[in-house]
Design a protein around this motif. Structure first.
Motif, PDB file in Angstrom:
ATOM      1  N   ASP A   1      18.247  36.263  37.112  1.00 37.42           N
ATOM      2  CA  ASP A   1      17.953  37.602  36.599  1.00 37.42           C
ATOM      3  C   ASP A   1      17.532  38.502  37.756  1.00 37.42           C
ATOM      4  OD1 ASP A   1      16.412  39.826  35.333  1.00 37.42           O
ATOM      5  OD2 ASP A   1      16.936  38.734  33.514  1.00 37.42           O
ATOM      6  N   ALA A   2      18.283  39.562  37.990  1.00 39.16           N
ATOM      7  CA  ALA A   2      18.031  40.428  39.145  1.00 39.16           C
ATOM      8  C   ALA A   2      16.663  41.080  39.101  1.00 39.16           C
ATOM      9  CB  ALA A   2      19.118  41.506  39.237  1.00 39.16           C
ATOM     10  N   LYS A   3      16.117  41.281  37.914  1.00 38.24           N
ATOM     11  CA  LYS A   3      14.815  41.941  37.778  1.00 38.24           C
ATOM     12  C   LYS A   3      13.671  40.943  37.638  1.00 38.24           C
ATOM     13  CE  LYS A   3      16.766  46.114  35.654  1.00 38.24           C
ATOM     14  NZ  LYS A   3      16.744  46.999  34.452  1.00 38.24           N
ATOM     15  N   GLY A   4      14.004  39.649  37.786  1.00 38.24           N
ATOM     16  CA  GLY A   4      12.972  38.635  37.627  1.00 38.24           C
ATOM     17  C   GLY A   4      12.529  38.446  36.200  1.00 38.24           C
ATOM     18  N   GLY A   5      13.332  38.912  35.250  1.00 33.30           N
ATOM     19  CA  GLY A   5      12.992  38.801  33.838  1.00 33.30           C
ATOM     20  C   GLY A   5      13.499  37.513  33.228  1.00 33.30           C
ATOM     21  N   THR A   6      13.712  37.556  31.940  1.00 29.02           N
ATOM     22  CA  THR A   6      14.086  36.335  31.210  1.00 29.02           C
ATOM     23  C   THR A   6      15.458  36.439  30.552  1.00 29.02           C
ATOM     24  OG1 THR A   6      12.909  37.139  29.242  1.00 29.02           O
ATOM     25  CG2 THR A   6      11.675  35.743  30.776  1.00 29.02           C
ATOM     26  N   ASP A   7      16.241  37.444  30.928  1.00 29.25           N
ATOM     27  CA  ASP A   7      17.575  37.547  30.322  1.00 29.25           C
ATOM     28  C   ASP A   7      18.483  36.418  30.797  1.00 29.25           C
ATOM     29  OD1 ASP A   7      16.871  39.803  28.941  1.00 29.25           O
ATOM     30  OD2 ASP A   7      17.764  41.213  30.365  1.00 29.25           O
ATOM     31  N   TRP A   8      18.434  36.147  32.111  1.00 32.40           N
ATOM     32  CA  TRP A   8      19.314  35.140  32.708  1.00 32.40           C
ATOM     33  C   TRP A   8      18.493  34.017  33.306  1.00 32.40           C
ATOM     34  CZ3 TRP A   8      23.777  36.306  30.859  1.00 32.40           C
ATOM     35  CH2 TRP A   8      24.150  37.636  30.695  1.00 32.40           C
ATOM     36  N   SER A   9      18.854  32.794  32.956  1.00 29.34           N
ATOM     37  CA  SER A   9      18.158  31.641  33.497  1.00 29.34           C
ATOM     38  C   SER A   9      18.624  31.386  34.928  1.00 29.34           C
ATOM     39  CB  SER A   9      18.438  30.412  32.633  1.00 29.34           C
ATOM     40  OG  SER A   9      17.838  29.261  33.170  1.00 29.34           O
ATOM     41  N   PRO A  10      17.731  31.001  35.847  1.00 27.83           N
ATOM     42  CA  PRO A  10      18.184  30.623  37.184  1.00 27.83           C
ATOM     43  C   PRO A  10      19.130  29.421  37.103  1.00 27.83           C
ATOM     44  CG  PRO A  10      15.798  30.909  37.129  1.00 27.83           C
ATOM     45  CD  PRO A  10      16.270  30.926  35.703  1.00 27.83           C
ATOM     46  N   LEU A  11      20.263  29.532  37.778  1.00 30.45           N
ATOM     47  CA  LEU A  11      21.263  28.470  37.765  1.00 30.45           C
ATOM     48  C   LEU A  11      21.722  28.204  39.189  1.00 30.45           C
ATOM     49  CD1 LEU A  11      24.172  27.854  35.351  1.00 30.45           C
ATOM     50  CD2 LEU A  11      24.693  28.092  37.773  1.00 30.45           C
ATOM     51  N   TYR A  12      21.653  26.935  39.611  1.00 26.54           N
ATOM     52  CA  TYR A  12      22.066  26.506  40.940  1.00 26.54           C
ATOM     53  C   TYR A  12      23.334  25.674  40.789  1.00 26.54           C
ATOM     54  CZ  TYR A  12      17.274  27.803  42.281  1.00 26.54           C
ATOM     55  OH  TYR A  12      16.090  28.477  42.506  1.00 26.54           O
ATOM     56  N   ASP A  13      24.451  26.237  41.202  1.00 26.80           N
ATOM     57  CA  ASP A  13      25.745  25.588  41.025  1.00 26.80           C
ATOM     58  C   ASP A  13      26.117  24.827  42.302  1.00 26.80           C
ATOM     59  OD1 ASP A  13      28.144  24.782  40.012  1.00 26.80           O
ATOM     60  OD2 ASP A  13      29.059  26.768  39.950  1.00 26.80           O
ATOM     61  N   TYR A  14      26.128  23.494  42.221  1.00 23.97           N
ATOM     62  CA  TYR A  14      26.408  22.621  43.364  1.00 23.97           C
ATOM     63  C   TYR A  14      27.896  22.299  43.469  1.00 23.97           C
ATOM     64  CZ  TYR A  14      21.522  21.451  44.509  1.00 23.97           C
ATOM     65  OH  TYR A  14      20.211  21.500  44.921  1.00 23.97           O
ATOM     66  N   ASN A  15      28.235  21.704  44.624  1.00 21.83           N
ATOM     67  CA  ASN A  15      29.582  21.215  44.892  1.00 21.83           C
ATOM     68  C   ASN A  15      30.612  22.344  44.889  1.00 21.83           C
ATOM     69  OD1 ASN A  15      31.363  19.156  45.597  1.00 21.83           O
ATOM     70  ND2 ASN A  15      31.825  18.612  43.471  1.00 21.83           N
ATOM     71  N   VAL A  16      30.181  23.532  45.340  1.00 19.66           N
ATOM     72  CA  VAL A  16      31.098  24.656  45.516  1.00 19.66           C
ATOM     73  C   VAL A  16      31.664  24.563  46.931  1.00 19.66           C
ATOM     74  CG1 VAL A  16      31.319  27.159  45.554  1.00 19.66           C
ATOM     75  CG2 VAL A  16      29.789  26.061  43.891  1.00 19.66           C
ATOM     76  N   PHE A  17      32.984  24.651  47.044  1.00 13.02           N
ATOM     77  CA  PHE A  17      33.638  24.417  48.333  1.00 13.02           C
ATOM     78  C   PHE A  17      34.944  25.204  48.387  1.00 13.02           C
ATOM     79  CE2 PHE A  17      36.590  21.952  51.011  1.00 13.02           C
ATOM     80  CZ  PHE A  17      35.843  21.825  52.174  1.00 13.02           C
ATOM     81  N   PHE A  18      35.127  25.947  49.463  1.00 11.44           N
ATOM     82  CA  PHE A  18      36.343  26.726  49.654  1.00 11.44           C
ATOM     83  C   PHE A  18      37.051  26.214  50.906  1.00 11.44           C
ATOM     84  CE2 PHE A  18      33.024  29.563  47.894  1.00 11.44           C
ATOM     85  CZ  PHE A  18      33.548  29.719  46.616  1.00 11.44           C
ATOM     86  N   SER A  19      38.241  25.652  50.724  1.00 12.85           N
ATOM     87  CA  SER A  19      38.991  25.142  51.870  1.00 12.85           C
ATOM     88  C   SER A  19      39.819  26.267  52.485  1.00 12.85           C
ATOM     89  CB  SER A  19      39.905  23.995  51.444  1.00 12.85           C
ATOM     90  OG  SER A  19      40.860  24.439  50.492  1.00 12.85           O
TER      91      SER A  19
END
Length: 377
Positions: free
Chosen positions: A213-231
């Motif tokens: 959430d860009a405003k630090g609010g509760t609309d969007w949960s923090p999400l950490y997306d792993y295994n992202v790779f661009f060849s």
């Protein structure tokens, strides 16, 4: 540190454990005997530790050692397969490639598994620009107000250095047209997926993409997306790559936890969610997933409804549906977590994916398996 686990002896346990496993298997056999119709031909499921099949396609991690905080560290029914020092329940049916979906689907049913034997070579990194639209997992209507950050993946799944400059979507940004309307919770006229542009992202580098959430609010949960790779071979002459990060509404987390069995998400713990794909980046059904660290309840698998993805507790022994989605709740934060995916193909049980992640308080750790990666030699 324990000694490396050998492929010959890693499934041997005491006679008492075997007897206990057999008794448990008898009591639970009815729940494991009938595979779901959509997930392919049933295969033999081990109900004792001695009967667990050896795992193929795991040579690159066959000499692993169990972590000090691993749980369990020995075979315990139903988790009878040692998959790179994380015990996983054996598959009950064959892996099937997914068709007929909006995302990560194919009209070709032939599994692509070549990278399990021969992963691609790791190239020289170069900076590129990511462009695309921020998509929604399920709820939210409009992906404005999402902050996007890209990090290098550190040792043992730690959050590494920030790359480029974080960007935030706004309600004045362009949006995907026509508006997607296949998600159940989209309003009349469709959901609004906002455009973004993120410069200075390295290719040939394991990455973590964070949305919040860009405003630090509760609309969007923090999400950490792993295994992202661009060849490098994915990127055109413009050095731009089309990519769709995902935003998860905070309300979705509680909905998933409730559907998984009436659980409550603890603010000091993390949530793990992800998908199992083949080497062609197509979702697969019939895969089983687990971690080497404790979690609340069992790993759960989502049902067939792509428009409204929710856990389906009837899939406990069937594994992933054609959505490829799995999850588990209240996992420890700030420590390496080994996540493993296995499946059976033509009667052979094999490692489909292996990755180490970390969890963050009150956040979602996302992980999509895409076969064996270039750095996994």
């Amino acid at each position: 540190m324990k000694a490396p686990v050998s492929r010959v002896s890693r499934f041997l346990v005491s006679g008492f454990a075997a007897l206990a496993g057999l008794m448990l298997a008898v009591g639970c056999s009815s729940s494991n005997s009938a595979p779901l119709a959509d997930a392919g031909t049933a295969t033999t499921t081990s109900t004792t530790c001695e009967g667990a099949p050896d795992l193929a396609k795991d040579d690159y991690c066959a000499s692993c050692s169990f972590a000090a905080n691993a749980s369990p560290t020995t075979c315990k029914v139903p988790r009878t397969i040692n998959a790179c020092c994380a015990f996983v329940q054996p598959p009950s049916q064959e892996v099937v490639r997914s068709t007929g979906l909006y995302r990560y689907s194919s009209n070709d049913p032939a599994l692509q598994l070549g990278c399990l034997d021969t992963p691609a070579a790791l190239g020289t990194p170069k900076p590129i620009t990511l462009t695309g639209f921020v998509r929604l997992f399920s709820s939210g209507n409009d992906s404005a107000g999402v902050k996007i950050e890209v990090f290098k993946e550190g040792t043992d799944g730690a959050l590494g250095d920030l790359v480029g400059t974080p960007v935030t979507t706004t309600d004045s940004d362009a949006f995907l047209q026509p508006k997607p309307d296949w998600l159940k919770k989209c309003p009349a006229g469709g959901c609004t997926f906002r455009a973004f542009k993120y410069e200075g992202v390295p290719t040939e580098t394991p990455l973590i993409v964070k949305t919040s959430d860009a405003k630090g609010g509760t609309d969007w949960s923090p999400l950490y997306d792993y295994n992202v790779f661009f060849s490098n071979d994915q990127v055109g002459a413009s050095n731009e790559f089309s990519y769709e990060p995902q935003a998860v509404a905070a309300t979705d987390i509680n909905t998933v936890a409730s559907a998984a069995g009436g659980f409550t998400v603890r603010p000091d713990k993390g949530v793990l969610a992800g998908e199992v794909h083949d080497c062609g980046d197509v979702r697969v059904s019939g895969a089983m997933v687990d971690t080497d660290t404790a979690h609340e309840g069992d790993v759960f698998y989502f049902g067939e409804n792509e428009a409204d993805p929710l856990p389906d507790r009837q899939r406990a022994s069937a594994g992933t549906s054609r959505l490829g989605l799995f999850g588990t709740l209240n996992i420890p934060t700030g420590t390496p977590i080994r996540v493993r995916a296995i499946g059976t193909v033509n009667g052979q049980t094999m490692l489909l994916g292996s990755h180490t992640v970390q969890a963050f308080p009150g956040a979602v750790t996302a992980l999509s398996f895409r076969g064996r990666r270039p750095w996994q030699k």
